[in-house]
Design an enzyme around this catalytic site. Structure first.
Site, PDB file in Angstrom:
ATOM      1  N   GLY A  35     -15.140   3.052 -16.682  1.00 51.69           N
ATOM      2  CA  GLY A  35     -13.804   2.567 -16.328  1.00 51.69           C
ATOM      3  C   GLY A  35     -13.797   1.446 -15.319  1.00 51.69           C
ATOM      4  O   GLY A  35     -12.904   1.374 -14.471  1.00 51.69           O
ATOM      5  N   THR A  36     -14.800   0.577 -15.424  1.00 54.69           N
ATOM      6  CA  THR A  36     -14.813  -0.580 -14.533  1.00 54.69           C
ATOM      7  C   THR A  36     -15.114  -1.842 -15.337  1.00 54.69           C
ATOM      8  O   THR A  36     -15.899  -1.836 -16.273  1.00 54.69           O
ATOM      9  CB  THR A  36     -15.836  -0.418 -13.380  1.00 54.69           C
ATOM     10  OG1 THR A  36     -15.809  -1.593 -12.548  1.00 54.69           O
ATOM     11  CG2 THR A  36     -17.261  -0.206 -13.894  1.00 54.69           C
TER      12      THR A  36
ATOM     13  N   GLU B 258     -12.772  -0.771 -23.773  1.00 58.72           N
ATOM     14  CA  GLU B 258     -13.146  -2.042 -24.447  1.00 58.72           C
ATOM     15  C   GLU B 258     -14.457  -2.535 -23.857  1.00 58.72           C
ATOM     16  O   GLU B 258     -14.832  -2.140 -22.757  1.00 58.72           O
ATOM     17  CB  GLU B 258     -12.040  -3.084 -24.220  1.00 58.72           C
ATOM     18  CG  GLU B 258     -11.808  -3.403 -22.752  1.00 58.72           C
ATOM     19  CD  GLU B 258     -10.592  -4.301 -22.535  1.00 58.72           C
ATOM     20  OE1 GLU B 258      -9.767  -4.467 -23.449  1.00 58.72           O
ATOM     21  OE2 GLU B 258     -10.488  -4.831 -21.408  1.00 58.72           O
TER      22      GLU B 258
ATOM     23  N   ARG C 108       1.625   1.842  -3.536  1.00 55.12           N
ATOM     24  CA  ARG C 108       0.487   2.438  -4.248  1.00 55.12           C
ATOM     25  C   ARG C 108       0.280   3.884  -3.829  1.00 55.12           C
ATOM     26  O   ARG C 108      -0.013   4.754  -4.651  1.00 55.12           O
ATOM     27  CB  ARG C 108      -0.768   1.602  -4.003  1.00 55.12           C
ATOM     28  CG  ARG C 108      -0.705   0.239  -4.691  1.00 55.12           C
ATOM     29  CD  ARG C 108      -1.912  -0.611  -4.388  1.00 55.12           C
ATOM     30  NE  ARG C 108      -3.144   0.031  -4.822  1.00 55.12           N
ATOM     31  CZ  ARG C 108      -4.357  -0.442  -4.492  1.00 55.12           C
ATOM     32  NH1 ARG C 108      -4.471  -1.507  -3.714  1.00 55.12           N
ATOM     33  NH2 ARG C 108      -5.453   0.147  -4.914  1.00 55.12           N
TER      34      ARG C 108
ATOM     35  N   CYS D 295      -3.494   1.608  21.232  1.00 56.86           N
ATOM     36  CA  CYS D 295      -4.079   0.453  21.944  1.00 56.86           C
ATOM     37  C   CYS D 295      -3.228  -0.797  21.737  1.00 56.86           C
ATOM     38  O   CYS D 295      -3.509  -1.862  22.260  1.00 56.86           O
ATOM     39  CB  CYS D 295      -5.511   0.205  21.437  1.00 56.86           C
ATOM     40  SG  CYS D 295      -5.572  -0.711  19.880  1.00 56.86           S
TER      41      CYS D 295
ATOM     42  N   HIS E 264     -15.101   1.186  -1.571  1.00 56.84           N
ATOM     43  CA  HIS E 264     -13.977   0.334  -1.128  1.00 56.84           C
ATOM     44  C   HIS E 264     -13.016   1.084  -0.215  1.00 56.84           C
ATOM     45  O   HIS E 264     -11.879   0.650  -0.044  1.00 56.84           O
ATOM     46  CB  HIS E 264     -13.234  -0.224  -2.358  1.00 56.84           C
ATOM     47  CG  HIS E 264     -14.095  -1.151  -3.166  1.00 56.84           C
ATOM     48  ND1 HIS E 264     -13.754  -1.568  -4.435  1.00 56.84           N
ATOM     49  CD2 HIS E 264     -15.298  -1.720  -2.903  1.00 56.84           C
ATOM     50  CE1 HIS E 264     -14.717  -2.373  -4.905  1.00 56.84           C
ATOM     51  NE2 HIS E 264     -15.652  -2.465  -3.996  1.00 56.84           N
TER      52      HIS E 264
ATOM     53  N   TYR F 123       0.839  -1.216   0.000  1.00 50.61           N
ATOM     54  CA  TYR F 123       0.000   0.000   0.000  1.00 50.61           C
ATOM     55  C   TYR F 123       0.869   1.259   0.000  1.00 50.61           C
ATOM     56  O   TYR F 123       0.517   2.258  -0.615  1.00 50.61           O
ATOM     57  CB  TYR F 123      -0.988  -0.029   1.176  1.00 50.61           C
ATOM     58  CG  TYR F 123      -2.193  -0.877   0.847  1.00 50.61           C
ATOM     59  CD1 TYR F 123      -2.224  -2.235   1.150  1.00 50.61           C
ATOM     60  CD2 TYR F 123      -3.265  -0.347   0.137  1.00 50.61           C
ATOM     61  CE1 TYR F 123      -3.298  -3.033   0.781  1.00 50.61           C
ATOM     62  CE2 TYR F 123      -4.346  -1.135  -0.236  1.00 50.61           C
ATOM     63  CZ  TYR F 123      -4.357  -2.477   0.083  1.00 50.61           C
ATOM     64  OH  TYR F 123      -5.416  -3.260  -0.305  1.00 50.61           O
TER      65      TYR F 123
END
Ligand code: APR
Length: 243
Positions: A185-186, A213, A70, A148, A119, A67
């Site tokens: 775009g998914t 596409e 990213r 914690c 998400h 992460y």
């Protein structure tokens, strides 16, 4: 150039409720890798290896640093014309809901405000034990610890985890209400997000897909605009008077 149908022009000119679902393709032109494209993130790694809580517990450093990798990419990129066009649409239309699967914060940076982050968001972190949120943690390869004693993880939804219920409910409500639903775009493969465009269409929405596409959704769409979202969306904004 892209041919926007008379029907879509009329529906947008009538200022009817619009809902949009975006995926990684909207951020591709900003330089953020998608998940399933040729250079996609899942080509280098398996989702099971990284984007799930068992992987994090088994190897917190590996998942945390994936992460960080990213986040590093995202910190160097800018929103593109697709993000800015959706922010304009939100300002011009009376009822507009942006539902995103993306965790890259680019919609917010482009000026969108009413965003349903299905998400989560990679700029946020939370304690795996007490749930306390942490923003803007200092760069670190070490997995940070909460006061914690719990490990801190990115505040994103991992495979096998529940989506935030309030957010998914609002998303389904917006899809039900929509007169126009854009899927942009998914790959429309991951549930429950992938159900939103289908449900909107079943409730009578005019379904528009924007993708480089065809996808599994294309045959259900009323209009398939094949092209890059960063190019198609500005044409829609210009031709439908949403500047
Ligand atoms: N413009 C429009 N579409 C594009 C562009 C572009 N410039 N570039 C790529 N695409 C399309 C691809 O053709 C593909 O259909 O974007 C889609 C990206 O699909 P995925 O990589 O599967 O990303 P996404 O659909 O967002 O994945 C959904 O899967 O891994 C999980 O949680 C992750 O949110 C993600 C979810």
């Amino acid at each position: 150039m892209y041919e926007i149908s008379e029907k879509l022009r009329e529906l947008l000119a009538a200022d009817l409720p619009v809902a949009v679902l975006t995926g990684a393709g909207v951020s591709a032109e900003s330089g953020v890798p998608t998940f399933r494209g040729d250079e996609g993130l899942w080509k280098q790694f398996q989702p099971e290896e990284l984007a799930n809580v068992d992987a994090f517990l088994a190897n917190p450093e590996l998942v945390w640093n994936w992460y960080q990798y990213r986040r590093n990419i995202i910190s160097q990129v800018e929103p593109n014309q697709g993000h800015f066009s959706l922010a304009k649409m939100e300002k011009r239309l009376s009822s507009f809901t942006l539902i995103t699967q993306n965790v890259d914060d680019l919609h917010r940076r482009a000026g969108s405000r009413n965003i349903l982050e299905l998400h989560g968001n990679i700029v946020r972190n939370k304690c795996i034990k007490c749930g306390r949120q942490y923003e803007n943690l200092p760069e670190s390869e070490e997995v940070p610890q909460c006061e914690c004693g719990g490990l801190i993880r990115p505040d994103v939804v991992w495979f096998g985890e529940m989506l935030p219920q309030d957010i998914i409910q609002k998303a389904f409500l917006a899809a039900e209400k929509a007169s126009v639903f854009f899927s942009i775009g998914t790959s429309a493969l991951v549930q429950p997000a992938a159900s939103l465009p289908v449900m909107a269409k079943n409730r009578g929405a005019y379904l528009v897909e924007i993708n480089v596409e065809p996808t599994v959704l294309s045959s259900h769409a009323d209009e398939f605009l094949q092209g890059k979202s960063g190019e198609v969306l500005p044409v829609i904004i210009r031709e439908c008077g949403l500047e």
